[in-house]
Design an enzyme around this catalytic site. Sequence first.
Site, PDB file in Angstrom:
ATOM      1  N   SER A 101      -1.306   8.337   5.215  1.00  0.00           N
ATOM      2  CA  SER A 101      -1.914   9.198   4.981  1.00  0.00           C
ATOM      3  C   SER A 101      -3.564   9.225   5.806  1.00  0.00           C
ATOM      4  O   SER A 101      -4.219  10.102   5.462  1.00  0.00           O
ATOM      5  CB  SER A 101      -2.241   9.120   3.320  1.00  0.00           C
ATOM      6  N   ASP A 158      13.143   9.993  -6.074  1.00  0.00           N
ATOM      7  CA  ASP A 158      13.929  11.149  -5.610  1.00  0.00           C
ATOM      8  C   ASP A 158      14.417  10.774  -4.203  1.00  0.00           C
ATOM      9  O   ASP A 158      15.135  11.206  -3.564  1.00  0.00           O
ATOM     10  CB  ASP A 158      13.042  12.304  -5.635  1.00  0.00           C
ATOM     11  N   ALA A 212      -8.091   3.410   3.040  1.00  0.00           N
ATOM     12  CA  ALA A 212      -7.207   3.883   1.849  1.00  0.00           C
ATOM     13  C   ALA A 212      -7.004   5.385   2.000  1.00  0.00           C
ATOM     14  O   ALA A 212      -7.936   6.125   2.588  1.00  0.00           O
ATOM     15  CB  ALA A 212      -7.824   3.735   0.561  1.00  0.00           C
ATOM     16  N   GLY A 213      -6.025   5.794   1.861  1.00  0.00           N
ATOM     17  CA  GLY A 213      -5.682   7.174   1.757  1.00  0.00           C
ATOM     18  C   GLY A 213      -4.676   7.618   0.564  1.00  0.00           C
ATOM     19  O   GLY A 213      -3.493   7.001   0.453  1.00  0.00           O
ATOM     20  N   HIS A 214      -5.427   8.325  -0.285  1.00  0.00           N
ATOM     21  CA  HIS A 214      -4.488   8.503  -1.640  1.00  0.00           C
ATOM     22  C   HIS A 214      -4.319  10.041  -1.675  1.00  0.00           C
ATOM     23  O   HIS A 214      -5.183  10.809  -1.909  1.00  0.00           O
ATOM     24  CB  HIS A 214      -5.358   7.824  -2.861  1.00  0.00           C
ATOM     25  N   GLN A 255      -5.180  -0.472  -1.245  1.00  0.00           N
ATOM     26  CA  GLN A 255      -4.095  -0.898  -0.504  1.00  0.00           C
ATOM     27  C   GLN A 255      -3.102  -1.425  -1.587  1.00  0.00           C
ATOM     28  O   GLN A 255      -2.631  -0.847  -2.510  1.00  0.00           O
ATOM     29  CB  GLN A 255      -4.860  -2.207   0.065  1.00  0.00           C
ATOM     30  N   GLY A 304       1.618   5.251  -3.995  1.00  0.00           N
ATOM     31  CA  GLY A 304       1.531   6.260  -4.784  1.00  0.00           C
ATOM     32  C   GLY A 304       0.575   6.531  -5.996  1.00  0.00           C
ATOM     33  O   GLY A 304       0.292   6.984  -6.870  1.00  0.00           O
ATOM     34  N   LYS A 305      -0.572   5.415  -5.677  1.00  0.00           N
ATOM     35  CA  LYS A 305      -1.562   5.097  -6.680  1.00  0.00           C
ATOM     36  C   LYS A 305      -2.413   6.435  -6.862  1.00  0.00           C
ATOM     37  O   LYS A 305      -2.577   6.723  -8.170  1.00  0.00           O
ATOM     38  CB  LYS A 305      -2.574   4.094  -6.218  1.00  0.00           C
ATOM     39  N   GLY A 365       0.922  -1.164   0.105  1.00  0.00           N
ATOM     40  CA  GLY A 365       0.056  -0.079   0.205  1.00  0.00           C
ATOM     41  C   GLY A 365       0.817   1.303  -0.048  1.00  0.00           C
ATOM     42  O   GLY A 365       2.010   1.068   0.154  1.00  0.00           O
ATOM     43  N   ASP A 366       0.157   2.403  -0.093  1.00  0.00           N
ATOM     44  CA  ASP A 366       0.929   3.574  -0.057  1.00  0.00           C
ATOM     45  C   ASP A 366       1.772   3.766  -1.209  1.00  0.00           C
ATOM     46  O   ASP A 366       2.888   4.738  -0.953  1.00  0.00           O
ATOM     47  CB  ASP A 366       1.415   3.905   1.167  1.00  0.00           C
ATOM     48  N   ARG A 378     -23.540 -12.520   4.717  1.00  0.00           N
ATOM     49  CA  ARG A 378     -25.198 -12.241   4.096  1.00  0.00           C
ATOM     50  C   ARG A 378     -25.895 -11.347   5.058  1.00  0.00           C
ATOM     51  O   ARG A 378     -26.896 -11.715   5.076  1.00  0.00           O
ATOM     52  CB  ARG A 378     -25.731 -13.579   3.637  1.00  0.00           C
TER      53      ARG A 378
END
Length: 428
Positions: free
Chosen positions: A298, A332, A40-42, A223, A16-17, A13-14, A144
């Site tokens: 994030s 970088d 998620a944190g994008h 993720q 950079g999606k 995860g993370d 269910r």
Amino acid sequence: MAKADVLLGLQWGDEGKGKIVDVLAPRYEIVARFQGGPNAGHTLEFDGIKHVLHQIPSGIFRPKAKNVIGNGVVLDPVVFKKEIEALKRYNLNLKENLYLSKKATLIVPTHRLLDQAYESAKGEARIGSTLRGIGPAYQDKIGRLGLRVGDILLDDFGERFRRLTAQHVAILERYPITYNWPQLEEEFLEAVAFLRQFNLTETEYLINNELKNGKRILAEGAQGALLDIDFGSYPYVTSSNTITAGACTGLGISPRYIGEVYGVFKAYCTRVGGGPFPTELADETGEQLRRQGNEFGSTTGRPRRCGWLDLPALKYSVMINGVTQLYMMKADVLSPFEELKVCTHYRLNDGSETDIMPFNLAYEQITPVFRKLKGWHTPLNNLKNGDALPAELENYINFIEEQLGLPIVLVSTGPDRLQTFYRHAYAL
Ligand code: GDP
Ligand code: IMO
Ligand code: MG
């Protein structure tokens, strides 16, 4: 019939999606989330704006893209309301550009409480969940019992909500958890009323009709492949299929209509939460990666664990996902290092070496076998498309390409949209 492209993370995860989905979105008519939820944190950065999205797809800042929250997602209306309110100042046309599947599962407040209860009961063995209710919501879906987004339009929704949460409350009585139920209930029902004004629809029809009309669709993973419920480092995983196959079940796209698979990975590795991490650096180098890469969650702000690139893990992710192109992020961050290491094999307890992901990754004392490579030792942040990459970086890229048998088409050199470098050979 057009094909849908899938973009997903190949690590934990993370990767950079969010940044890359935002960069690619102008080429797509639809951007769609197919699994996960507010865990998620994008992060998107452009024009001096930095914005973190949790449930809303990362195409939302591109005015021409329709954004879809698919049936495979678990949606928390309370978080959704907050996300929409945080987007207000950008004047986006959300009523027109955002579509939610009626079949997406709802996260109710007791799912968050159950997440907390189960995690604290696990003690040392806890997953390090984001405590957003993801596991308990998917449990109810598979059991269910769950409520779905479309249910909020039905007359008996209130009754069904109370029945489900009463079952949860009975379970919660066994745990030392305190909460203010009337307040949580009020907040939830208010958020549900808010949700009703959006496009709640059969998004599987929307998507398939658009494909029929030759429209381009980008499915945005959340993720990473190593957090996949089936193929990740179980039990230290999330509760959904984060892999390419998840885009089929989470959006209603036939496997016949999957096109390119973009595999996004960091030039090194991070992991947030518990679980095995073979190349983790619990030393000053790890600290330096964390500082340099600003590696803090994030969603939860937790420090991310950092380590060198792990090729056996990447090979595995490439295989399971059928990746067709690689995108390498955060190059970088490695700029200050004179020497870089890349893990090519795992040495196992019995002394043997393998580049295959062991079944019992969580129990095996893995020693990574590293290949040393010379660092480029040059800042990359101001690199422009068309510039030559430093020779050592080319060398790093070539080595990974050779090992994975796939082209690295894009190299990211900073968080901003513009710090995105297409390699000459694959200029798009
Ligand atoms: P996601 O969950 O995969 O979308 O990734 P996150 O947004 O959680 O984490 C990636 C972090 O790295 C964010 O803070 C991004 O702004 C940042 N980022 C993305 N690409 C680059 C890059 O090439 N260089 C640097 N330094 N930061 C990047
Ligand atoms: P994005 O989409 C990184 C991790 C948690 C925990 C495990 C299970 O931003 O890449 P959960 O809340 O899903 O039950 O937690 O998975 N995790 C993530 N780690 N990025 C994420 O999302 C994550 N979503 C969940 O830290 O270890
Ligand atoms: Mg993230």
